[in-house]
Scaffold this motif. Structure first.
Motif, PDB file in Angstrom:
ATOM      1  N   TRP A 177       0.819  -1.212   0.000  1.00  0.00           N
ATOM      2  CA  TRP A 177       0.000   0.000   0.000  1.00  0.00           C
ATOM      3  C   TRP A 177       0.848   1.255   0.000  1.00  0.00           C
ATOM      4  CZ3 TRP A 177      -4.481  -0.671  -1.834  1.00  0.00           C
ATOM      5  CH2 TRP A 177      -5.135  -1.888  -1.650  1.00  0.00           C
ATOM      6  N   SER A 178       2.045   1.196   0.576  1.00  0.00           N
ATOM      7  CA  SER A 178       2.973   2.327   0.466  1.00  0.00           C
ATOM      8  C   SER A 178       3.476   2.485  -0.961  1.00  0.00           C
ATOM      9  CB  SER A 178       4.169   2.124   1.400  1.00  0.00           C
ATOM     10  OG  SER A 178       3.794   2.113   2.748  1.00  0.00           O
ATOM     11  N   PHE A 179       3.717   1.338  -1.605  1.00  0.00           N
ATOM     12  CA  PHE A 179       4.268   1.331  -2.960  1.00  0.00           C
ATOM     13  C   PHE A 179       3.366   2.085  -3.930  1.00  0.00           C
ATOM     14  CE2 PHE A 179       5.879  -1.819  -6.465  1.00  0.00           C
ATOM     15  CZ  PHE A 179       6.629  -0.809  -7.037  1.00  0.00           C
ATOM     16  N   ARG A 180       2.053   1.938  -3.790  1.00  0.00           N
ATOM     17  CA  ARG A 180       1.132   2.502  -4.779  1.00  0.00           C
ATOM     18  C   ARG A 180       1.219   4.028  -4.890  1.00  0.00           C
ATOM     19  NH1 ARG A 180      -1.643  -2.346  -2.875  1.00  0.00           N
ATOM     20  NH2 ARG A 180      -2.199  -3.587  -4.715  1.00  0.00           N
ATOM     21  N   PRO A 181       1.013   4.805  -3.827  1.00  0.00           N
ATOM     22  CA  PRO A 181       1.126   6.262  -3.995  1.00  0.00           C
ATOM     23  C   PRO A 181       2.552   6.713  -4.268  1.00  0.00           C
ATOM     24  CG  PRO A 181       0.785   5.709  -1.692  1.00  0.00           C
ATOM     25  CD  PRO A 181       0.579   4.443  -2.471  1.00  0.00           C
TER      26      PRO A 181
ATOM     27  N   GLU B  75      -4.673   6.469   3.331  1.00  0.00           N
ATOM     28  CA  GLU B  75      -5.161   5.506   2.342  1.00  0.00           C
ATOM     29  C   GLU B  75      -4.586   5.838   0.957  1.00  0.00           C
ATOM     30  OE1 GLU B  75      -6.504   2.793   3.166  1.00  0.00           O
ATOM     31  OE2 GLU B  75      -7.242   3.223   5.182  1.00  0.00           O
ATOM     32  N   SER B  76      -4.114   4.787   0.288  1.00  0.00           N
ATOM     33  CA  SER B  76      -3.346   4.957  -0.951  1.00  0.00           C
ATOM     34  C   SER B  76      -4.082   5.734  -2.030  1.00  0.00           C
ATOM     35  CB  SER B  76      -2.951   3.578  -1.503  1.00  0.00           C
ATOM     36  OG  SER B  76      -2.123   2.896  -0.609  1.00  0.00           O
ATOM     37  N   LEU B  77      -5.299   5.320  -2.326  1.00  0.00           N
ATOM     38  CA  LEU B  77      -6.015   5.965  -3.418  1.00  0.00           C
ATOM     39  C   LEU B  77      -6.401   7.396  -3.073  1.00  0.00           C
ATOM     40  CD1 LEU B  77      -6.947   5.488  -6.278  1.00  0.00           C
ATOM     41  CD2 LEU B  77      -9.079   4.513  -5.389  1.00  0.00           C
ATOM     42  N   ALA B  78      -6.709   7.667  -1.810  1.00  0.00           N
ATOM     43  CA  ALA B  78      -7.012   9.035  -1.397  1.00  0.00           C
ATOM     44  C   ALA B  78      -5.784   9.932  -1.563  1.00  0.00           C
ATOM     45  CB  ALA B  78      -7.490   9.058   0.054  1.00  0.00           C
ATOM     46  N   ILE B  79      -4.617   9.402  -1.257  1.00  0.00           N
ATOM     47  CA  ILE B  79      -3.376  10.161  -1.439  1.00  0.00           C
ATOM     48  C   ILE B  79      -3.166  10.478  -2.909  1.00  0.00           C
ATOM     49  CG2 ILE B  79      -0.857   9.998  -1.286  1.00  0.00           C
ATOM     50  CD1 ILE B  79      -1.302   8.326   1.303  1.00  0.00           C
ATOM     51  N   ILE B  80      -3.382   9.489  -3.753  1.00  0.00           N
ATOM     52  CA  ILE B  80      -3.223   9.699  -5.201  1.00  0.00           C
ATOM     53  C   ILE B  80      -4.209  10.749  -5.700  1.00  0.00           C
ATOM     54  CG2 ILE B  80      -3.567   8.587  -7.449  1.00  0.00           C
ATOM     55  CD1 ILE B  80      -2.383   6.026  -6.181  1.00  0.00           C
ATOM     56  N   GLU B  81      -5.453  10.680  -5.260  1.00  0.00           N
ATOM     57  CA  GLU B  81      -6.451  11.658  -5.683  1.00  0.00           C
ATOM     58  C   GLU B  81      -6.103  13.062  -5.199  1.00  0.00           C
ATOM     59  OE1 GLU B  81      -8.631  11.466  -7.828  1.00  0.00           O
ATOM     60  OE2 GLU B  81      -9.749   9.602  -7.812  1.00  0.00           O
ATOM     61  N   TYR B  82      -5.593  13.161  -3.994  1.00  0.00           N
ATOM     62  CA  TYR B  82      -5.210  14.472  -3.480  1.00  0.00           C
ATOM     63  C   TYR B  82      -4.078  15.060  -4.324  1.00  0.00           C
ATOM     64  CZ  TYR B  82      -3.678  18.209  -0.384  1.00  0.00           C
ATOM     65  OH  TYR B  82      -3.328  19.442   0.126  1.00  0.00           O
ATOM     66  N   ALA B  83      -3.089  14.229  -4.647  1.00  0.00           N
ATOM     67  CA  ALA B  83      -1.981  14.703  -5.474  1.00  0.00           C
ATOM     68  C   ALA B  83      -2.481  15.131  -6.852  1.00  0.00           C
ATOM     69  CB  ALA B  83      -0.918  13.617  -5.599  1.00  0.00           C
ATOM     70  N   ALA B  84      -3.425  14.390  -7.420  1.00  0.00           N
ATOM     71  CA  ALA B  84      -3.980  14.749  -8.727  1.00  0.00           C
ATOM     72  C   ALA B  84      -4.711  16.084  -8.667  1.00  0.00           C
ATOM     73  CB  ALA B  84      -4.924  13.646  -9.202  1.00  0.00           C
ATOM     74  N   GLU B  85      -5.328  16.365  -7.523  1.00  0.00           N
ATOM     75  CA  GLU B  85      -6.057  17.622  -7.354  1.00  0.00           C
ATOM     76  C   GLU B  85      -5.107  18.816  -7.306  1.00  0.00           C
ATOM     77  OE1 GLU B  85      -8.723  19.718  -3.854  1.00  0.00           O
ATOM     78  OE2 GLU B  85      -8.902  17.549  -4.154  1.00  0.00           O
ATOM     79  N   ILE B  86      -3.981  18.670  -6.608  1.00  0.00           N
ATOM     80  CA  ILE B  86      -3.079  19.824  -6.473  1.00  0.00           C
ATOM     81  C   ILE B  86      -2.036  19.893  -7.591  1.00  0.00           C
ATOM     82  CG2 ILE B  86      -3.432  20.032  -3.996  1.00  0.00           C
ATOM     83  CD1 ILE B  86      -0.794  18.631  -3.550  1.00  0.00           C
ATOM     84  N   PHE B  87      -1.898  18.798  -8.345  1.00  0.00           N
ATOM     85  CA  PHE B  87      -1.002  18.798  -9.510  1.00  0.00           C
ATOM     86  C   PHE B  87      -1.783  18.313 -10.733  1.00  0.00           C
ATOM     87  CE2 PHE B  87       1.866  18.148  -5.859  1.00  0.00           C
ATOM     88  CZ  PHE B  87       2.765  19.186  -6.067  1.00  0.00           C
TER      89      PHE B  87
ATOM     90  N   PHE C 228      -1.660  -1.141  -9.636  1.00  0.00           N
ATOM     91  CA  PHE C 228      -1.420  -2.551  -9.926  1.00  0.00           C
ATOM     92  C   PHE C 228       0.048  -2.950  -9.780  1.00  0.00           C
ATOM     93  CE2 PHE C 228      -5.581  -2.238 -11.984  1.00  0.00           C
ATOM     94  CZ  PHE C 228      -6.156  -3.448 -11.604  1.00  0.00           C
ATOM     95  N   ALA C 229       0.929  -2.010  -9.442  1.00  0.00           N
ATOM     96  CA  ALA C 229       2.356  -2.325  -9.365  1.00  0.00           C
ATOM     97  C   ALA C 229       2.677  -3.469  -8.400  1.00  0.00           C
ATOM     98  CB  ALA C 229       3.156  -1.073  -9.000  1.00  0.00           C
ATOM     99  N   PRO C 230       2.101  -3.507  -7.188  1.00  0.00           N
ATOM    100  CA  PRO C 230       2.391  -4.647  -6.313  1.00  0.00           C
ATOM    101  C   PRO C 230       1.914  -5.980  -6.883  1.00  0.00           C
ATOM    102  CG  PRO C 230       1.516  -2.811  -5.043  1.00  0.00           C
ATOM    103  CD  PRO C 230       1.301  -2.482  -6.489  1.00  0.00           C
TER     104      PRO C 230
ATOM    105  N   ARG D 195      -1.699   3.001  10.414  1.00  0.00           N
ATOM    106  CA  ARG D 195      -1.149   2.317   9.249  1.00  0.00           C
ATOM    107  C   ARG D 195      -0.529   3.333   8.310  1.00  0.00           C
ATOM    108  NH1 ARG D 195      -4.294  -2.922   8.341  1.00  0.00           N
ATOM    109  NH2 ARG D 195      -3.232  -2.903   6.331  1.00  0.00           N
ATOM    110  N   VAL D 196       0.325   2.855   7.430  1.00  0.00           N
ATOM    111  CA  VAL D 196       0.866   3.666   6.348  1.00  0.00           C
ATOM    112  C   VAL D 196       0.318   3.116   5.028  1.00  0.00           C
ATOM    113  CG1 VAL D 196       2.970   4.431   7.496  1.00  0.00           C
ATOM    114  CG2 VAL D 196       2.954   2.204   6.369  1.00  0.00           C
ATOM    115  N   PRO D 197       0.304   3.970   3.991  1.00  0.00           N
ATOM    116  CA  PRO D 197       0.916   5.286   3.867  1.00  0.00           C
ATOM    117  C   PRO D 197       0.042   6.405   4.418  1.00  0.00           C
ATOM    118  CG  PRO D 197      -0.116   4.693   1.805  1.00  0.00           C
ATOM    119  CD  PRO D 197      -0.270   3.496   2.705  1.00  0.00           C
TER     120      PRO D 197
END
Length: 215
Positions: free
Chosen positions: A16-20, A68-80, A165-167, A55-57
């Motif tokens: 789960w750390s690997f994904r974001p 949570e991995s997907l929430a982190i990714i969505e947040y990054a997509a929002e600001i970048f 899907f990387a893991p 838990r991490v990330p």
């Protein structure tokens, strides 16, 4: 703008750390990495100091905390918004989010039977029918999306869907679960991405060894 700080666990094990990490790194987003190793039998108590779930990330951006991995990714997509975290076309973004959510919430049999382990030598693992069902569904997702996009990644260019899907690429590889030309070609593309090779090098160099449970 405050710098992003991403807290992660062991790179050898923490899927789960690997994904974001893979999504942010693969899309060229600058962030500070802080690794808290799982070097205690019951986990590292330091994680509870920074994570509301223990838990991490976990991502910090100034006084904003995202877990949570997907929430982190969505947040990054929002600001970048121009980083290419999600595909450009609306239809593709919708599908990319759908398969990413399917990865987040599904494939429990595969995750339980085949933990991520970057250092593990490839060896065939006999798995249950439920795991085979998960594998077949993932192969179908990969095959159909790459056929539609032309590859080499799920939506042509690298995106968050590939990071999600990387893991699984690691699991399919080390447990020798797939042999189709399509799946192996996709796995080769992911494993050759600079973000993957950077994570892999660090994972192999880690000193920690923990039980092969999902982390």
């Amino acid at each position: 703008m405050d710098r992003l700080i991403l807290y992660i666990g062991n790179k050898n094990y923490s899927s789960w750390s690997f994904r974001p990490w893979m999504a942010l790194t693969g899309c060229g987003i600058d962030f500070e990495e802080r690794l808290i190793p799982f070097d205690f039998e019951a986990g590292n108590p330091r994680i509870r100091e920074i994570s509301p779930t223990g838990r991490v990330p976990v991502l910090y951006h100034g006084d904003i905390c995202v877990w949570e991995s997907l929430a982190i990714i969505e947040y990054a997509a929002e600001i970048f918004p121009d980083a290419g975290i999600w595909p450009k076309a609306r239809r593709d973004r919708a599908v990319a989010r759908s398969v990413s959510m399917e990865m987040l919430s599904g494939f429990r049999a595969l995750r339980n039977a085949c933990p991520m382990n970057i250092r593990r030598k490839q060896a065939r693992l006999e798995v249950s029918d439920d795991v085979c069902t998960d594998v077949e569904r993932i192969e179908t997702i990969w095959r159909e999306l790459r056929a539609a996009s032309g590859g080499p990644f799920l939506f042509g260019a690298f995106s968050a869907a590939d990071a999600m899907f990387a893991p699984v690429v690691n699991r399919f590889d080390i447990y020798d679960l797939v042999h189709s030309e399509d799946a192996l070609a996709y796995m080769a593309a992911v494993k050759s991405h600079p973000a993957w090779t950077k994570w892999q090098s660090a994972a192999v160099a880690e000193p920690w060894v923990v039980a092969e449970d999902e982390v």
